[in-house]
Design a protein around this motif. Structure first.
Motif, mmCIF file in Angstrom:
data_model
loop_
_atom_site.group_PDB
_atom_site.id
_atom_site.type_symbol
_atom_site.label_atom_id
_atom_site.label_comp_id
_atom_site.label_asym_id
_atom_site.label_seq_id
_atom_site.Cartn_x
_atom_site.Cartn_y
_atom_site.Cartn_z
ATOM 1 N N SER A 131 -9.547 4.018 -11.957
ATOM 2 C CA SER A 131 -9.107 3.983 -10.556
ATOM 3 C C SER A 131 -7.735 3.349 -10.414
ATOM 4 O O SER A 131 -6.886 3.829 -9.661
ATOM 5 N N ALA A 132 -7.510 2.245 -11.135
ATOM 6 C CA ALA A 132 -6.214 1.570 -11.073
ATOM 7 C C ALA A 132 -5.122 2.449 -11.660
ATOM 8 O O ALA A 132 -3.999 2.511 -11.136
ATOM 9 N N ALA A 133 -5.436 3.138 -12.754
ATOM 10 C CA ALA A 133 -4.456 4.039 -13.366
ATOM 11 C C ALA A 133 -4.085 5.172 -12.417
ATOM 12 O O ALA A 133 -2.921 5.580 -12.336
ATOM 13 N N GLN A 134 -5.076 5.678 -11.670
ATOM 14 C CA GLN A 134 -4.812 6.743 -10.713
ATOM 15 C C GLN A 134 -3.916 6.246 -9.587
ATOM 16 O O GLN A 134 -3.004 6.963 -9.137
ATOM 17 N N ARG A 135 -4.155 5.011 -9.124
ATOM 18 C CA ARG A 135 -3.306 4.420 -8.089
ATOM 19 C C ARG A 135 -1.856 4.362 -8.552
ATOM 20 O O ARG A 135 -0.930 4.688 -7.819
ATOM 21 N N MET A 136 -1.661 3.905 -9.782
ATOM 22 C CA MET A 136 -0.304 3.782 -10.294
ATOM 23 C C MET A 136 0.334 5.152 -10.494
ATOM 24 O O MET A 136 1.526 5.335 -10.238
ATOM 25 N N ALA A 137 -0.446 6.116 -10.941
ATOM 26 C CA ALA A 137 0.090 7.472 -11.114
ATOM 27 C C ALA A 137 0.526 8.050 -9.768
ATOM 28 O O ALA A 137 1.579 8.677 -9.658
ATOM 29 N N ASP A 138 -0.283 7.818 -8.740
ATOM 30 C CA ASP A 138 0.065 8.300 -7.400
ATOM 31 C C ASP A 138 1.355 7.645 -6.902
ATOM 32 O O ASP A 138 2.186 8.283 -6.251
ATOM 33 N N SER A 139 1.498 6.351 -7.209
ATOM 34 C CA SER A 139 2.669 5.619 -6.712
ATOM 35 C C SER A 139 3.957 6.134 -7.335
ATOM 36 O O SER A 139 5.025 6.057 -6.723
ATOM 37 N N LEU A 140 3.869 6.650 -8.563
ATOM 38 C CA LEU A 140 5.057 7.152 -9.239
ATOM 39 C C LEU A 140 5.611 8.395 -8.552
ATOM 40 O O LEU A 140 6.784 8.724 -8.707
ATOM 41 N N ALA A 141 4.751 9.078 -7.797
ATOM 42 C CA ALA A 141 5.192 10.291 -7.100
ATOM 43 C C ALA A 141 5.862 9.974 -5.773
ATOM 44 O O ALA A 141 6.414 10.865 -5.124
ATOM 45 N N ARG A 142 5.804 8.705 -5.362
ATOM 46 C CA ARG A 142 6.401 8.312 -4.091
ATOM 47 C C ARG A 142 7.742 7.620 -4.320
ATOM 48 O O ARG A 142 7.942 6.927 -5.302
ATOM 49 N N ALA A 143 8.652 7.792 -3.351
ATOM 50 C CA ALA A 143 9.929 7.084 -3.411
ATOM 51 C C ALA A 143 9.696 5.614 -3.092
ATOM 52 O O ALA A 143 8.928 5.264 -2.194
#
Length: 214
Positions: A131-143
């Motif tokens: 879950s934490a890894a998914q959060r960080m992956a999602d954040s990389l797609a945001r400015a």
């Protein structure tokens, strides 16, 4: 994934929730490769004990992430830190990684995932639960917000008007409007209130919100 551990692992459990701490200890002691100690109960700071992994709540983990703090106790000097927390906000995860925490596991993960995290961290690698890894992956797609945009956002969160923000930051009102527009665009917000809600959920300004309105 298998990780080769050269010796029986010494694990220190340090969590502010007693019931959760007891559950962790019970689960860990079922693993024959683990020798488990409990903060404030066992003599974990004895010179004879070398702790390999500290499992701690977020606040304790952030404090122990500093090698200088661990060095105050010889038993913890070489310990690696695994944070166990309920906070899945990306900013908290990012701060933990940047502070030097070696693993980040959410309390809702499975026991197998938790044990995998302990073994991975003990083996010298970093670990994020799924879950934490998914959060960080999602954040990389945001400015990312710039430092100035964070300053503006903090003032927006306490209800400051554009003019008040301009006075506080000593910039033009038009510049404030540009920053607010950029913030809303980056956060995918439709209004200032919406932007504040998104920022709070993501923990973007945790610990920085001013106490009084401008």
């Amino acid at each position: 994934m298998n990780h080769t551990i050269p010796h029986r692992l010494s694990i220190l459990v340090m969590h502010h929730v007693p019931l959760l701490c007891a559950g962790l200890v019970a689960a860990l002691r079922q693993q024959v490769a683990f020798e488990v100690f409990v903060d404030d109960i066992d003599a974990m700071c004895s010179e004879q004990i070398r702790i390999d992994v500290v499992i701690a709540d977020y606040d304790h983990a952030m404090r122990l992430a500093d090698p200088a703090v661990r060095a105050m106790h010889r038993s913890l000097a070489a310990a690696r830190i695994l944070a166990l927390t309920s906070d899945d906000r990306e900013a908290y995860i990012r701060r933990a990684i940047e502070a030097g925490i070696h693993g980040y596991v959410l309390q809702g993960c499975s026991l197998n995932e938790f044990i995998e995290g302990v073994r991975t961290v003990a083996g010298g690698m970093r670990y994020l639960c799924q879950s934490a890894a998914q959060r960080m992956a999602d954040s990389l797609a945001r400015a990312s917000l710039t430092p100035r945009e964070i300053e503006v956002l903090k003032l927006v969160m306490i209800g400051a008007s554009n003019k008040a923000i301009a006075r506080r930051l000593q910039i033009e009102v038009g510049t404030v409007k540009s920053h607010v527009s950029a913030i809303m665009s980056k956060l995918g917000a439709t209004s200032r209130t919406h932007a504040v809600g998104i920022a709070a959920r993501r923990g973007l300004v945790q610990g920085h919100v001013l106490a009084r309105p401008v």
